[in-house]
Each structure stands twice: as structure tokens, then as C-alpha cells.
Design a protein around this motif. Structure first.
Motif, PDB file in Angstrom:
ATOM      1  N   LEU A   1     -75.160  -5.292 -83.484  1.00 49.77           N
ATOM      2  CA  LEU A   1     -75.760  -4.769 -84.636  1.00 49.77           C
ATOM      3  C   LEU A   1     -75.208  -4.696 -85.986  1.00 49.77           C
ATOM      4  CD1 LEU A   1     -77.341  -1.964 -82.667  1.00 49.77           C
ATOM      5  CD2 LEU A   1     -78.408  -4.072 -83.250  1.00 49.77           C
ATOM      6  N   GLY A   2     -73.926  -5.095 -85.962  1.00 45.10           N
ATOM      7  CA  GLY A   2     -73.147  -4.673 -87.303  1.00 45.10           C
ATOM      8  C   GLY A   2     -73.017  -6.015 -87.988  1.00 45.10           C
ATOM      9  N   THR A   3     -71.997  -5.964 -88.879  1.00 47.89           N
ATOM     10  CA  THR A   3     -71.772  -7.178 -89.864  1.00 47.89           C
ATOM     11  C   THR A   3     -71.092  -8.153 -89.403  1.00 47.89           C
ATOM     12  OG1 THR A   3     -69.489  -6.183 -90.305  1.00 47.89           O
ATOM     13  CG2 THR A   3     -71.150  -5.299 -91.785  1.00 47.89           C
ATOM     14  N   ARG A   4     -71.143  -9.403 -89.909  1.00 50.65           N
ATOM     15  CA  ARG A   4     -70.771 -10.566 -89.478  1.00 50.65           C
ATOM     16  C   ARG A   4     -69.554 -10.528 -88.813  1.00 50.65           C
ATOM     17  NH1 ARG A   4     -67.645 -14.713 -90.612  1.00 50.65           N
ATOM     18  NH2 ARG A   4     -66.730 -13.735 -92.575  1.00 50.65           N
TER      19      ARG A   4
ATOM     20  N   THR B   1     -70.556  -9.635 -94.420  1.00 48.97           N
ATOM     21  CA  THR B   1     -71.667  -9.240 -94.904  1.00 48.97           C
ATOM     22  C   THR B   1     -71.808  -7.813 -95.157  1.00 48.97           C
ATOM     23  OG1 THR B   1     -72.587  -8.917 -92.600  1.00 48.97           O
ATOM     24  CG2 THR B   1     -73.083 -10.966 -93.580  1.00 48.97           C
ATOM     25  N   ALA B   2     -72.830  -7.190 -96.009  1.00 49.25           N
ATOM     26  CA  ALA B   2     -72.984  -5.829 -96.308  1.00 49.25           C
ATOM     27  C   ALA B   2     -73.314  -4.844 -94.898  1.00 49.25           C
ATOM     28  CB  ALA B   2     -74.009  -5.669 -97.373  1.00 49.25           C
ATOM     29  N   THR B   3     -72.809  -3.787 -95.037  1.00 50.67           N
ATOM     30  CA  THR B   3     -72.961  -2.858 -93.848  1.00 50.67           C
ATOM     31  C   THR B   3     -74.367  -2.380 -93.768  1.00 50.67           C
ATOM     32  OG1 THR B   3     -70.683  -2.095 -94.112  1.00 50.67           O
ATOM     33  CG2 THR B   3     -72.162  -1.030 -92.699  1.00 50.67           C
TER      34      THR B   3
ATOM     35  N   LEU C   1     -63.332  -8.224 -95.468  1.00 54.26           N
ATOM     36  CA  LEU C   1     -63.025  -8.743 -94.099  1.00 54.26           C
ATOM     37  C   LEU C   1     -63.648  -7.775 -93.303  1.00 54.26           C
ATOM     38  CD1 LEU C   1     -61.522 -10.572 -92.445  1.00 54.26           C
ATOM     39  CD2 LEU C   1     -59.415  -9.343 -92.925  1.00 54.26           C
ATOM     40  N   TRP C   2     -63.045  -6.412 -93.127  1.00 57.70           N
ATOM     41  CA  TRP C   2     -63.638  -5.489 -92.136  1.00 57.70           C
ATOM     42  C   TRP C   2     -64.521  -4.436 -92.778  1.00 57.70           C
ATOM     43  CZ3 TRP C   2     -63.058  -7.987 -87.986  1.00 57.70           C
ATOM     44  CH2 TRP C   2     -61.895  -8.806 -87.827  1.00 57.70           C
ATOM     45  N   ASP C   3     -65.623  -4.077 -92.299  1.00 61.00           N
ATOM     46  CA  ASP C   3     -66.721  -3.044 -92.561  1.00 61.00           C
ATOM     47  C   ASP C   3     -65.924  -1.900 -92.373  1.00 61.00           C
ATOM     48  OD1 ASP C   3     -67.545  -2.116 -89.911  1.00 61.00           O
ATOM     49  OD2 ASP C   3     -68.562  -4.033 -89.896  1.00 61.00           O
ATOM     50  N   LEU C   4     -66.802  -0.603 -93.083  1.00 63.75           N
ATOM     51  CA  LEU C   4     -66.012   0.538 -92.958  1.00 63.75           C
ATOM     52  C   LEU C   4     -66.103   1.237 -91.568  1.00 63.75           C
ATOM     53  CD1 LEU C   4     -64.646   3.330 -94.049  1.00 63.75           C
ATOM     54  CD2 LEU C   4     -67.181   4.038 -94.810  1.00 63.75           C
ATOM     55  N   PRO C   5     -67.201   0.887 -90.839  1.00 64.10           N
ATOM     56  CA  PRO C   5     -67.384   1.250 -89.185  1.00 64.10           C
ATOM     57  C   PRO C   5     -66.399   0.701 -88.488  1.00 64.10           C
ATOM     58  CG  PRO C   5     -69.397   0.955 -90.236  1.00 64.10           C
ATOM     59  CD  PRO C   5     -68.471   0.302 -91.094  1.00 64.10           C
TER      60      PRO C   5
END
Length: 222
Positions: A60-63, A198-200, A9-13
């Protein structure tokens, strides 16, 4: 017993941004009440840098981080609101249509708070790093907005917390856990909307951090 499939769901950034922003806002609030104004200024600039990063990461980040993936038209948001009792049971892999406007509101009010703080002047010992660029009337205007906007920001944060509680109470969804571990796990009978994140893109992450830090650093050069 139903299994619990998990979704990215949520990327690390995004998760780091969320919790660092909370810490920076709390530091800013506590420090101003303790009259620790040097710490308050640094906390405010940290908030400013974090919001700048999130704005960049929104492109610029993930989906699930990108504004284009979750900002819907007001018509879609109102339709979501009309069916709220059913929608709170749906796991949205990203911000839901109403949550999107909450995010935009929080980002806008936080940016206004940090931005006006750059020009604020308490007429005693502390000035924002850009206060010297304005006239006395300009500094007074920015200071007044800085003091007013914090109440709007607190109100928006309260609504945000209320929404989290509502989803937990009515929809049996824990919205805090995915913001900690990055994944949402639900029973198979729960409706899911969207796909795994999506991948970071770590190079774009480094670029976003560098640009945000550079802008904060640049503010202190004036």
C-alpha cells in the motif's frame, strides 16, 4: 566543484519503521538478558506489529516501499552480484536487487522470531499471549524455534551491517543518511537508477497502522 543533486528515496513511514524496529529488537534483547520478561513480551509484540505494518506497506505504500518495485528475479540478483564492484557506485532509488532479498530475509526472520514468541513458554513465569492455545509439546517446539531463530536473525543483521560498510568503503555511498533524512544526495558523475519516490499516501498509511495495531490487539484477546 560538482553539485550534489538530491533524490527522494525513503518515505517517513519506512524510516520510522526502520528505527522503531531497531529500538524494539534492542529492547527485547536487553530485557530478556535482564530477566525483565514483561518488557520483553511487550517489545516482542511491538516487533510483531511493526513487521505486520511493513508487510502491509509493501503493498500500500510509496514506490520504493512496495515489494513489486524492488523484488527482482534471482537471475537479476545474481547478475547484480557478478558486477558488484561497478554496482556499488550506482545510486539505486530503492532497494538494489541483492538488497531486496536481504530485506525479505530480515522481515521473514523477524516475523518468525516475534511469531514464535507469541507461543513460547519459559516454564517458569512467562508465556506468550497465545501459548495457552498449544499443547505442552507445541509450546516446547515454539520455544525451541524462538531460541534458535534469534541466532539466524543476528547473523542476518550482521550481514546487513557488513553490506552498509561495504557500500561506504567501496562505493563511497552513505546508506544510513537517507534512512534518516529520506533523501540521497550524490555528485553528478555518479550513476543513478530509478526515479524519485512517490508522495506518501497518508490515508493508506493510517489504514496500515490501524490494521497492524488491530492484529496485535486481537492476539491479546485469545
Amino acid at each position: 566543484m560538482s553539485s550534489k543533486p538530491c533524490y527522494a528515496l525513503w518515505d517517513l513511514p519506512v524510516r520510522l519503521f526502520h528505527w522503531l524496529l531497531l529500538a524494539a529488537i534492542l529492547t527485547a534483547v536487553v530485557s530478556v538478558n535482564l530477566n525483565a520478561m514483561t518488557l520483553h513480551v511487550w517489545a516482542g509484540q511491538t516487533v510483531f506489529g511493526l513487521v505486520l505494518f511493513r508487510l502491509l506497506w509493501g503493498f500500500l505504500g510509496t514506490r520504493t516501499a512496495r515489494f513489486s518495485s524492488f523484488v527482482r528475479s534471482p537471475v537479476v540478483a545474481l547478475a547484480y552480484l557478478r558486477n558488484l564492484r561497478e554496482q556499488v557506485r550506482v545510486l539505486h532509488l530503492g532497494h538494489n536487487p541483492m538488497g531486496a532479498y536481504s530485506v525479505l530475509g530480515l522481515l521473514a526472520l523477524t516475523l518468525i522470531q516475534a511469531g514464535t514468541g507469541l507461543f513460547a513458554d519459559d516454564d517458569v513465569l512467562t508465556q506468550g499471549p497465545l501459548a495457552h492455545l498449544l499443547s505442552s509439546d507445541g509450546r516446547e517446539f515454539m520455544t525451541a524455534w524462538h531460541k534458535l531463530n534469534i541466532n539466524l536473525l543476528f547473523a542476518m543483521i550482521a550481514l546487513h551491517i557488513l553490506a552498509i560498510f561495504m557500500y561506504w568503503k567501496l562505493g563511497k555511498q552513505n546508506l544510513v543518511r537517507p534512512m534518516v533524512i529520506g533523501k540521497a544526495c550524490v555528485t553528478e558523475d555518479r550513476p543513478v537508477e530509478g526515479t524519485d519516490n512517490t508522495a506518501t499516501p497518508w490515508m493508506r498509511f493510517a489504514l496500515s497502522v490501524g490494521m497492524a495495531v488491530g492484529m496485535v490487539w486481537g492476539v491479546n484477546l485469545f
